[in-house]
Design a protein around this motif. Structure first.
Motif, mmCIF file in Angstrom:
data_model
loop_
_atom_site.group_PDB
_atom_site.id
_atom_site.type_symbol
_atom_site.label_atom_id
_atom_site.label_comp_id
_atom_site.label_asym_id
_atom_site.label_seq_id
_atom_site.Cartn_x
_atom_site.Cartn_y
_atom_site.Cartn_z
ATOM 1 N N ASP A 646 1.025 -1.343 0.579
ATOM 2 C CA ASP A 646 -0.005 0.179 0.128
ATOM 3 C C ASP A 646 0.564 0.756 0.012
ATOM 4 O O ASP A 646 1.199 1.623 -1.104
ATOM 5 C CB ASP A 646 -0.750 -0.009 1.259
ATOM 6 N N ASP A 647 1.045 1.441 1.482
ATOM 7 C CA ASP A 647 1.748 3.040 1.041
ATOM 8 C C ASP A 647 3.795 2.913 2.124
ATOM 9 O O ASP A 647 3.973 3.402 2.353
ATOM 10 C CB ASP A 647 0.947 4.329 1.793
ATOM 11 N N ASP A 648 4.003 1.461 1.647
ATOM 12 C CA ASP A 648 4.607 0.935 2.743
ATOM 13 C C ASP A 648 5.914 1.511 1.898
ATOM 14 O O ASP A 648 6.346 1.513 0.890
ATOM 15 C CB ASP A 648 5.063 -0.788 2.086
ATOM 16 N N TYR A 651 6.285 3.835 -1.029
ATOM 17 C CA TYR A 651 5.433 3.219 -2.549
ATOM 18 C C TYR A 651 4.156 3.859 -2.454
ATOM 19 O O TYR A 651 3.322 4.371 -1.834
ATOM 20 C CB TYR A 651 5.161 1.805 -2.215
ATOM 21 N N GLY A 652 3.702 4.602 -4.054
ATOM 22 C CA GLY A 652 3.054 5.567 -4.259
ATOM 23 C C GLY A 652 3.078 6.845 -3.875
ATOM 24 O O GLY A 652 2.484 7.644 -4.809
ATOM 25 N N THR A 653 4.070 7.536 -3.217
ATOM 26 C CA THR A 653 3.398 8.594 -2.448
ATOM 27 C C THR A 653 5.379 9.529 -3.135
ATOM 28 O O THR A 653 5.237 10.551 -2.994
ATOM 29 C CB THR A 653 3.646 8.748 -1.121
#
Lengths: 969, 55
Positions: A646-648, A651-653
């Motif tokens: 997810d946002d580990d 990641y993605g941010t």
């Protein structure tokens, strides 16, 4: 082991060596040197009288010299063949000292001093080499003082010391004073991963082995303090991480990162002193311990070079035999027709060895097609068991596993006193081959019609005793086992008197039930010879190829439009460097040439039936149509998924963070890699994202350390500074440790992080920065970087796994992957007969392991479907149609779909049992409100009788009283 | 006479290979250097992670 001794198709030559092989696949001529044993195997009953009179004592090799044996000896009590052997080097012989005591005392005259070594030639179609490994001699690592200090032992010596049948009878003690050790230190990697010792690889099994030994010591000696000195803890197999985490619950166990530099002995106290640096804190310590266990490296077995020469196959740089390609064809030697299994190609655990062995069997079998032997039907006159039961009771001492706590002779005497018992005796090891013969003789001599074996668990040993009885004509379902080891001597070892009384009660109950047992006969059922393979990744393809080569018809279905699964997306495979796509293309060509029925965009909609007779409904996404196939076996090879973060770790941010599965995009092209149109100067890998924790896979995902190191090398070669943040570096495959070493040599930095205080990734303009805590200095390190690569865990395909679980009634393990029948004895089978697992659907694997396992599936199916019929277990439920009211409760509770409501000719509706599906679990009998269902072999009458025999000892069942008088052993 | 398969080494791997072939009705020669089969596994007390008895 005993299965080998009994198997009619196996010729076992022990004490023998291969001298020379000539010829080609399908036609090898092999010279085998058969060394004289001087004892006739067929005649020897292993009575041991010869050894009693032998005057020569020498160190016992099996016990690693920790005890003595005679010059005529049995290697260990359960040895197969169960016969003595004369050690010609140690024996005094009949000349010149004129000993010959053993020959004189042997009543069966099976000792022949004049037997000669001889060479015998055999003709075979193919060869499997499975010569295993040896241990590195820890005397070479002289800093640890092995043999210089008494209380420094090897892990295998510890194994013998912990064994109940070992030299110290399972009581761990120091050699210096016979006292149990208060503080034991395990030193890992003695020889392994060590350039100085010229052993560069990881020995794979030692981390887990030491954890196991620590748990065993803790169980027996809860007071002992335990220390495990290690570099990394490599717990990478299925269920290993859970096992490792469980060991953290032991208050007396401490893991210390770092290897002691040396072991010295305090001459005054005899204490061993360890000097080491604690890698977590950076402090130098000196610690006294009273026992040191060395985890010695595994090395190629002695004689590997000579054997390779005799067979004309190649040896690799590490001394093990060379696979043709460790990734694409791990079981092929460099010579066609000769295959490799187990540790002969490098260290591995039992599970992996067993899978490889089955795989090699599948490959070897194709060179001898058409040479199958006739099935031999047993031809013995059945023993008449009508009339009053004559029970034989055999009470096993299990060395001291049972006899160390229970009074075994007394129990045997008690057995003899019970009504209906015609014979009762105690035996040293009931499972030993010689004891089987003893039981058979007792059946024949005493006219026994029922047999009670009071020993260990029927789960593993009931088949052994059933087989022994069947061989002399006694119906195998007339055997009753009592588990006086697990249920008496093990759990009540502190209360020997009460434990013996409990065993007495259990034996009385078993005898009461045995008298009610009825002979049952196994039914034969026709089998279909086709196989359905679900999933067209590398594992499914491999099973299809191996089965098709054995001449079986195979259907391979794949949900996607292309074969190859994840393998076809990999740019370069280690160590060959070829692309995954080219490997798949090569295998696809084979599939086509073998005429495998391959169906793309096809899924399983429904399954009915049972082993040998499955009906599978397939749905095609292209045509929209459905089709039903009849197959004998089903293979599940649908692979696994990759954890989706997810946002580990940003990641993605944070735009610079990518998944390792997207790594290939970065290294496409030549020169310095770029990311988001910026040259990459620094890259950071974060390991165990979605592995070994609450998110994703709770276990180690196995592939990611090796994969990350390869990727790190690719970047480093193109000028990028690389940091790998990890928890343990778990590289274990062949040549993987060497690759890790190379990466470090190139300047790749490896930093350990603590999962309780994980790295943080933040945006930093166009770049990112990674913050990591460094414990030894108490600092937070800030790494500015252009790229962060997350090594994602391997997880089960959740929806598909759940659907299969429902459809096929196969269980899922605690890690979410489909569960194999047994990690060692059934790694590719499931609990449902006829359904097999190949590849990552069972747990994460690399390509080589997936291919070995896929071949193993082919061997199991080959054995299953090579027959025209299969045998059904007769212990099933039966319905009394007069009592059944068709209430359907049994249909609802049956987990195996074995019951249905049908209509009788007279119009009455009743439940009927499909005996092929029924496992005899008894759930239906319990739920049935009208008492219409009973289980053969476990009838209500039998169970009630056992309860009565327990509660009301009487003349009928026998009393509680011990027989009078002294009991002779 | 039917041609068989030769398995060299009677440890757990050799035993398993021999049994799988023999169960498929092939003739197997199992050749072991020592006086008993069983290999290293026979010397183990328990096996990880299931703690099964090794023999």
């Amino acid at each position: 082991m005993m299965d080998v001794g009994r198997h009619p198709n196996i010729t076992l030559w022990t004490n023998s060596e291969v001298v020379k092989a000539r010829g080609k696949p399908g036609n090898f001529r092999v010279d085998v040197l058969r060394k004289a044993r001087y004892v006739d195997i067929m005649e020897c009953t292993a009575c041991g009288e010869c050894a009693k009179v032998c005057p020569v004592a020498v160190p016992n090799e099996f016990e690693l010299g920790l005890s003595l044996r005679k010059a005529i000896y049995q290697p260990f009590p359960q040895a197969v063949p169960s016969a003595y052997i004369r050690d010609i080097e140690a024996c005094l012989g009949d000349f010149p000292l004129a000993c010959s005591k053993c020959r004189d005392i042997c009543e069966k005259h099976c000792i022949d001093y004049d037997e000669k070594d001889h060479v015998e030639e055999i003709r075979v179609g193919s060869i499997i080499v499975a010569t295993g490994y040896d241990f590195y001699d820890p005397r070479e690592a002289s800093e640890y003082g092995y043999t210089r200090y008494e209380n420094v032992v090897t892990s295998l010596e510890l194994e013998r010391l912990l064994s109940a049948s070992g030299p110290s009878r399972g009581f761990l003690q120091k050699f210096s004073d016979g006292e149990p050790p208060e503080r034991v230190a395990f030193i890992q990697c003695v020889g392994s991963r060590c350039a100085k010792r010229d052993i560069l690889y990881c020995s794979r099994i030692c981390c887990m082995n030491s954890i196991k030994d620590a748990l065993l010591i803790e169980e027996h000696f809860p007071e002992s303090e335990l220390l495990i000195f290690h570099i990394d803890v490599r717990a990478f197999g299925k269920g290993f991480e859970e096992f490792y985490q469980r060991s953290h619950g032991l208050s007396k166990l401490r893991y210390i990162r770092g290897k002691p530099s040396k072991v010295t002995e305090d001459p005054e106290t005899g204490e061993l002193l360890l000097n080491f640096e604690d890698g977590e804190t950076g402090t130098i310590e000196r610690m006294p311990v009273d026992m040191v266990v060395l985890s010695s490296a595994l090395v190629a077995s002695e004689g590997t070079d000579e054997l390779a020469m005799a067979l004309g196959i190649e040896v690799d740089v590490d001394g093990y035999l060379k696979s043709e390609d460790a990734c694409a064809s791990p079981l092929d030697s460099t010579q066609e027709g000769i295959y490799l299994a187990g540790c002969v190609t490098g260290p591995k655990d039992i599970t992996d060895s067993v899978a490889e062995a089955s795989g090699a069997a599948a490959l070897a079998g194709r060179h001898v097609l058409g040479q199958e032997l006739e099935i031999v039907k047993r031809d013995v006159e059945p023993i008449d068991v009508t009339g009053e039961a004559r029970v034989g009771v055999f009470v096993c001492a299990c060395g001291i596993n049972i006899a160390g706590v229970l009074d075994v002779p007394k129990l045997a005497a008690y057995g003899a006193s019970l009504p209906g018992v015609a014979h009762s005796e105690s035996v040293l090891f009931a499972c030993a081959e010689s004891t089987q013969r003893q039981i058979q003789d007792a059946i024949v001599e005493n006219g026994l019609t029922r047999v009670v074996v009071a020993a260990c668990t029927p789960k593993t040993h009931e088949p052994v005793f059933r087989e022994a009885c069947a061989a002399v004509g006694l119906n195998p379902y007339l055997v009753e086992m009592v588990n006086i080891r697990d249920q008496c001597s093990w759990v009540h070892h502190d209360h020997p008197t009460e434990a013996t009384e409990k065993a007495r009660d259990l034996i009385r109950m078993a005898v009461a039930r045995a008298k009610l047992l009825q002979p049952l006969s196994e039914r034969e059922l026709d089998v279909g010879h086709e196989t359905l393979i679900v999933g067209g990744g590398v594992a499914g393809i491999q099973t299809a190829i191996d089965l098709a080569r054995r001449g079986f018809e195979v259907h391979l279905i794949e949900r996607e439009a292309e074969l190859g699964g994840r393998t076809s997306t990999l740019a370069s495979l280690y160590p060959s460097g070829r692309s995954g796509a080219s490997l798949i293309d090569m295998k696809k060509e084979l599939l086509n040439s073998l005429g495998v029925d391959v169906r793309m965009r096809t899924e399983v909609k429904g399954v009915s039936g049972f082993v040998g007779n499955f009906e599978v409904t397939l749905a095609s996404a292209d045509s929209g149509g459905e089709e039903t196939l009849s197959v004998g076996a089903i293979v599940i090879a649908i692979g696994s998924d990759i954890y989706k973060p997810d946002d580990d770790f940003g990641y993605g941010t944070v735009p610079n963070v990518i998944a390792n599965t997207d790594f290939e995009d970065v290294v496409r092209g030549e020169g310095r890699p770029t990311f988001n149109e910026r040259p990459v100067e620094t890259a950071v890998f974060v390991q165990c994202v979605g592995s070994r924790g609450p998110k994703g896979n709770p276990e180690c995902s196995r592939y990611c350390c090796q994969s990350a190191i390869r990727q790190a090398i690719q970047l480093r070669e193109r000028g990028v500074d690389v940091v790998v943040l990890h928890r343990d570096v778990r590289v274990y495959s062949r040549m993987a440790e060497e690759m890790y070493r190379r990466a470090r040599g190139m300047g790749v930095t490896f930093l350990r992080y603590d999962p309780a205080d994980p790295p943080e990734v933040e945006r930093d303009g166009d770049r990112a920065k990674v913050l990591v805590s460094e414990k030894t200095q108490g600092l937070t390190i800030e790494i500015p970087t252009d790229l962060v690569v997350l090594s994602l865990g391997m997880i089960p395909k959740k929806a598909e796994t759940e659907a299969l679980k429902e459809l096929l009634k196969i269980p899922v393990g605690s890690d979410g992957f489909l569960l194999e029948r047994h990690p060692k004895f059934g790694p590719v089978e499931t609990n449902t007969e006829g359904i097999f697992l190949a590849g990552c659907v069972q747990s994460p694997k690399d390509i080589g392991d997936s291919i070995s396992q896929a071949s193993a599936v082919a061997a199991k199916i080959g054995a299953l479907l090579s027959r025209d019929t299969i045998t059904l277990e007769p212990v099933t439920s039966t319905v009394d149609e007069r009592l059944c009211r068709a209430c359907s409760q049994c249909v609802e509770v049956c987990e195996f779909n074995a019951l249905e409501i049908t209509e009788l000719p007279d119009g009455r509706r009743v439940a009927t049992v499909n005996e092929a599906l029924c496992k005899g679990c008894g759930t239906c009998a319990v739920i049935c409100p009208s008492g219409a269902i009973s289980i053969r072999h476990f009838t209500d009458e039998m169970i009630e009788t056992m309860v009565e025999a327990y509660l009301e000892p009487s003349e009928e069942y026998g009393t509680n009283a011990w027989p009078e008088g002294d009991v002779a052993e | 006479m039917e041609k068989g398969v030769l398995v060299i080494g009677g440890g757990i791997a050799g035993i398993q290979a021999a049994l799988d072939l023999a169960d498929a009705q092939f003739k197997v020669y199992l050749v072991e250097k020592f006086p008993s089969i069983g290999g290293k596994m026979a010397q183990l007390d328990k096996t990880f992670p299931s703690m099964d008895c090794a023999i």
